[in-house]
Design an enzyme around this catalytic site. Structure first.
Site, PDB file in Angstrom:
ATOM      1  N   ASP A 347      47.827 111.592  -9.156  1.00 50.30           N
ATOM      2  CA  ASP A 347      47.151 111.487  -7.877  1.00 50.30           C
ATOM      3  C   ASP A 347      46.271 112.727  -7.668  1.00 50.30           C
ATOM      4  OD1 ASP A 347      47.086 110.016  -5.270  1.00 50.30           O
ATOM      5  OD2 ASP A 347      47.740 111.971  -4.540  1.00 50.30           O
ATOM      6  N   GLU A 376      43.098 110.382 -10.849  1.00 47.03           N
ATOM      7  CA  GLU A 376      41.941 110.366  -9.965  1.00 47.03           C
ATOM      8  C   GLU A 376      41.162 111.655 -10.216  1.00 47.03           C
ATOM      9  OE1 GLU A 376      43.101 108.037  -5.944  1.00 47.03           O
ATOM     10  OE2 GLU A 376      44.035 109.991  -6.129  1.00 47.03           O
TER      11      GLU A 376
END
Ligand code: CA
Length: 665
Positions: A347, A376
């Site tokens: 993340d 990400e």
């Protein structure tokens, strides 16, 4: 995770404002400790604790007989040891007991904490538990293996939340919302169609990506009948499973065993398990386990000494500091070894530094070469970490074993993620062709792709197509069905389903690794809720009756995945191969892309595959060279084995559909 799950006001770290520079200098002077005996070890000589807390004035261990609401049965003063650690021991194996730490900082005893390395915890993760991990292994665990894959782009990734997947009454699953849901065989919806693991097998995905399953903060494990829902992007205990997914959060072994049983059953069915990991921030600031063991150290700060906040959740961790870097690396290694995890999704990965991410990938590949890492490649806010050190999408070429999500292809296909009404290539918005092509070539350098016309990225950031995750929607933002409903308000669902098929066809045939959000194959929706992180089951749970209602949609997805898996041409591993074997045709009309995968690309049995995507609502004509073409997809239908033939020439491509042809020899 993009949007806030926890909103925290900016707090001053450690009770006193200090400049970021002096804060950094203080922490740089801390010794680090990376031995595997951090916090708890049980061996023949007894039970041993080793807490890393270089700045502490004193440290204690509190012992308990239960997981909460009882007084300590004993308190042990810890002794200073090497490399900033504190130790204590008792000459007995205290299996069945619980413990917490407390450290004295600036003359004050801080709140109790289970530490940062609690591998088993009781209800709400308040106290760490002492359990014998040998007793948590399911039968056959020693020989348990996930699927072997040569390259990440051999995977087809299915992103799911435990509760979305099994909570709805139509799932036919007994252990709804639990790890054990994925251990139940032969579950069906009321129409008798497969749900659960059998559904995953039928669909053909190779890996499931489970939303955060470490112990997170937001769901009250003491009050599970209240049916709270949360995505779980609010980490509490990084190295223990989440209690609300177990059948008994008060039993520290249950969550461990049940998660292993889930993984074992998925592996037995040929499916890998990817964990969503959120080392970039913690749910709390001063009250986090990091802050309560080594105040301030694990976080970055602003010039004024306040917590910096690149996560948008109140803080950001400092992976460039040795003990934090080691923590991340050792934590993923632990999940890979103890739980046989097959992949990790980071993340807000760009909050971490490039060096840490490269060390993460190297450490995991050493354990199992099939493990892969993606993330990400962005942050949710600015960070004190210089941009050239961030694990950004734009820096992925410096991280050869890491892949990043392509927001390029995502937004170009369906329209902008935060502008609900905006359309994309597959829904008739012109001018998106070049950005879709960036996705098709896996963001590698290609002589026919003009990156200056890209919507998001202006240069070929990937060194190889294996560095790209292609997708059109995920748990964040409007999921595909809702996006199509909002951006095509006058269309019918049948028309939107055609657009969804086209969108996923582009994703599944592009170079890179395809990723889809659970339930899109059933044309599920979330009733237009774009940030459903704590929405009730009525929004988030997949209604498995849709599998019957939208049987054709499911059949299309299934066949599309089969096509990808049968043909290595869609899974080239080098930029050179993509450049050489992927050739775009010169088509001028808007919302039209035509290209070929030529010369038995990547060892494919098929000589050439022709793909034409028509995102407009009009019939488009294309000129296909003469040949004995087998029709694979046409007018919203697909069959990986072929459905008729054509000699080529001038062919019509139906509105919002893909035409796929193959020269099979
Ligand atoms: Ca929890």
């Amino acid at each position: 995770m993009k949007l806030k799950t926890i909103v925290t006001t900016v707090a001053v770290c450690c009770g006193a404002a200090a400049s970021a520079q002096s804060v950094d200098a203080k922490y740089l002077a801390y010794p680090s400790y990376s031995g595997e005996d951090l916090e708890l070890t049980v061996n023949s000589k007894g039970t041993h604790w080793r807490l890393w807390s270089p700045g502490a004035e004193a440290a204690r261990v509190m012992l308990y007989s239960t997981d909460r609401n009882t007084p300590a049965t004993d308190t042990l003063e810890m002794q200073r040891s090497t490399n900033g650690t504190w130790i204590a021991s008792v000459p007995r194996q205290l299996y069945g007991s619980f413990y917490t730490f407390s450290v004295k900082d600036n003359g004050k005893w801080l709140k109790e904490t289970p530490g940062v390395w609690a591998k088993a915890v009781g209800t709400n993760g308040e106290r760490a538990a002492i359990i014998d991990f040998a007793t948590t292994d399911p039968e056959g665990w020693a020989s348990d293996r996930g699927p072997e894959i040569a390259h990440i782009n051999d995977a087809v990734i299915y992103e799911m939340h435990h509760r979305d997947f099994s909570q709805h009454p139509s799932s036919g699953i007994v252990h709804k919302g639990k790890f054990l849901a994925l251990t139940e065989p032969s579950t069906t919806n009321p129409e008798g169609e497969a749900t659960g693991v059998d559904h995953l097998k039928e669909l053909g995905v190779t890996h499931i990506h489970i939303l955060p399953s470490y112990d997170y903060n937001s769901v009250d494990e003491a009050n599970l009948p209240s049916n709270q829902y949360n995505w779980g992007y609010d980490p509490f205990n990084y190295n223990a499973p989440e209690g609300s997914y177990s059948t008994d959060p008060a039993d520290p072994a249950a969550r461990v065993t049940e998660m292993k049983e889930m993984i074992k059953n998925l592996h037995d069915n040929g499916i890998g398990v990817i964990m969503d990991v959120v080392y970039n921030h913690t749910a709390d600031n001063d009250d986090s386990n990091f802050s309560l063991t080594a105040p301030g150290y694990y976080y970055r700060h602003r010039e004024d000494g306040t917590y910096s906040d690149a996560s948008g959740c109140g803080n950001e961790t400092a992976s460039e500091r040795q003990q934090m870097r080691d923590f991340i690396i050792n934590s993923v290694k632990y999940w890979a070894k103890e739980y046989h995890i097959d992949g990790f999704r980071f993340d807000l990965m760009a909050i971490h530094d490039i060096e840490t991410m490269n060390q993460v990938a190297a450490a995991l590949k050493e354990i199992n070469p099939s493990i892969f890492v993606y993330g990400e490649g962005w942050t949710a806010g600015d960070s004190p970490l210089p941009a050239d050190q961030r694990a950004l999408k734009e820096n992925v070429a410096k991280m050869p074993q890491i892949a990043v999500f392509s927001d390029d292809i995502r937004d170009a296909i369906k329209g902008h993620y935060s502008n609900a009404a905006d359309r994309g290539f597959a829904t008739g918005k012109p001018g998106q062709e070049e950005t879709v092509k960036i996705g098709i070539v896996g963001a590698t350098a290609h002589p026919q792709v003009d990156y200056s016309k890209g919507n998001n990225s202006k240069f070929p950031y990937a060194a190889a197509p294996t560095q790209i995750i292609n997708y059109v929607s995920c748990h964040d933002d409007l999921m595909l069905t809702d996006k199509l409903r909002k951006s095509m308000p006058d269309a019918t669902d049948a028309e939107r389903q055609r657009a969804a098929r086209l969108a996923q066809t582009i994703v599944m045939t592009s170079q890179g690794t395809p990723f889809m959000f659970a339930g899109e194959e059933l044309f599920r929706d979330k009733q237009g809720v774009h940030n459903s992180y704590n929405s009730p089951d009525s929004i988030n749970a997949i209604d498995w009756n849709l599998k019957h209602q939208n049987a054709e949609q499911f059949a299309y997805y299934k066949e599309l995945i089969k096509l990808r898996k049968e043909h290595p041409a869609f899974r080239m591993t080098t930029a050179e191969d993509v450049s050489k074997h992927l050739k775009f045709d010169n088509v001028k009309e808007p919302n039209l892309i035509s290209y070929s995968l030529t010369g038995h690309a990547n060892g494919d049995s098929w000589k050439e595959i022709k793909l034409v995507f028509n995102g407009s609502d009009e019939v488009r004509e294309v000129k296909i060279p003469k040949g004995d073409w087998t029709i694979i997809a046409e007018d919203g239908r697909i069959n990986a084995s072929g459905m008729g033939t054509t000699r080529g020439g001038k062919l019509s491509v139906a509105p919002r559909s893909a035409l796929i042809l193959a020269l099979t020899k």
